[in-house]
Scaffold this active site. Structure first.
Site, PDB file in Angstrom:
ATOM      1  N   VAL A  12       0.864  -1.178   0.000  1.00 17.23           N
ATOM      2  CA  VAL A  12       0.000   0.000   0.000  1.00 17.23           C
ATOM      3  C   VAL A  12       0.896   1.221   0.000  1.00 17.23           C
ATOM      4  O   VAL A  12       1.894   1.281   0.722  1.00 17.23           O
ATOM      5  CB  VAL A  12      -0.917   0.017   1.249  1.00 17.23           C
ATOM      6  CG1 VAL A  12      -1.742   1.290   1.313  1.00 17.23           C
ATOM      7  CG2 VAL A  12      -1.816  -1.209   1.266  1.00 17.23           C
ATOM      8  N   CYS A  13       0.553   2.201  -0.827  1.00 22.12           N
ATOM      9  CA  CYS A  13       1.249   3.488  -0.858  1.00 22.12           C
ATOM     10  C   CYS A  13       2.733   3.294  -1.194  1.00 22.12           C
ATOM     11  O   CYS A  13       3.067   2.581  -2.140  1.00 22.12           O
ATOM     12  CB  CYS A  13       1.023   4.213   0.472  1.00 22.12           C
ATOM     13  SG  CYS A  13       1.374   5.981   0.451  1.00 22.12           S
ATOM     14  N   THR A  14       3.625   3.883  -0.429  1.00 22.96           N
ATOM     15  CA  THR A  14       5.052   3.829  -0.730  1.00 22.96           C
ATOM     16  C   THR A  14       5.673   2.468  -0.433  1.00 22.96           C
ATOM     17  O   THR A  14       6.844   2.243  -0.710  1.00 22.96           O
ATOM     18  CB  THR A  14       5.822   4.915   0.046  1.00 22.96           C
ATOM     19  OG1 THR A  14       5.568   4.741   1.440  1.00 22.96           O
ATOM     20  CG2 THR A  14       5.399   6.307  -0.391  1.00 22.96           C
TER      21      THR A  14
END
Length: 144
Positions: A12-14
């Protein structure tokens, strides 16, 4: 490496930067938070601004809020549409943001600049993930 024993490897995300820096996304499509998405290609990933990206057993999603989308995506694969719809209702996931600026492609330039300033200010408070990724990239170069 744990990845060899997983049915799905997700981020998720970075978090996709961690997968990419480990070489798991090399030659695969992937996404991340809009602020760092271009760094994925430094590790051999093929970047895309899609919210959810599935490539073989790897699933990456954009910003933090896309984590719910990924959970529903996986649920659909594991238990099917009917059960996943029930899960969606159970958590009452019915996003209705008051503005249409939650996607980099939709946000006005002025909004992007303000957001970048906020993210840069927060990044200066500590090394953070972005700093760790940049440092690991340099370490990888030194070890070659």
């Amino acid at each position: 490496m744990v990845d060899k024993t997983t049915k799905w490897t997700t981020s998720v995300c970075t978090g996709s930067l961690l997968l990419a820096s480990a070489g798991l996304l090399n030659g695969r499509k992937a996404t991340s938070h809009w602020r760092v998405i271009n760094l994925l290609s430094d590790f051999g990933a093929i970047t895309t601004r899609d919210r959810v990206v599935e490539q073989e057993k790897y699933i990456t999603v954009a910003g933090v809020s896309a984590g719910i989308d990924m959970a529903l995506h996986l649920s659909n694969k594991l238990v099917g549409e009917v059960e996943t719809k029930a899960i969606q209702l159970t958590i009452e996931y019915d996003p209705q943001p008051i503005f249409n600026s939650g996607n980099f492609s939709n946000a006005e330039e002025k909004i992007k600049k303000i957001a970048e300033k906020k993210l840069s200010k927060d990044a200066k408070k500590g090394l953070g993930l972005l700093g760790m990724i940049k440092n690991s990239k340099n370490i990888l170069k030194l070890n070659k």
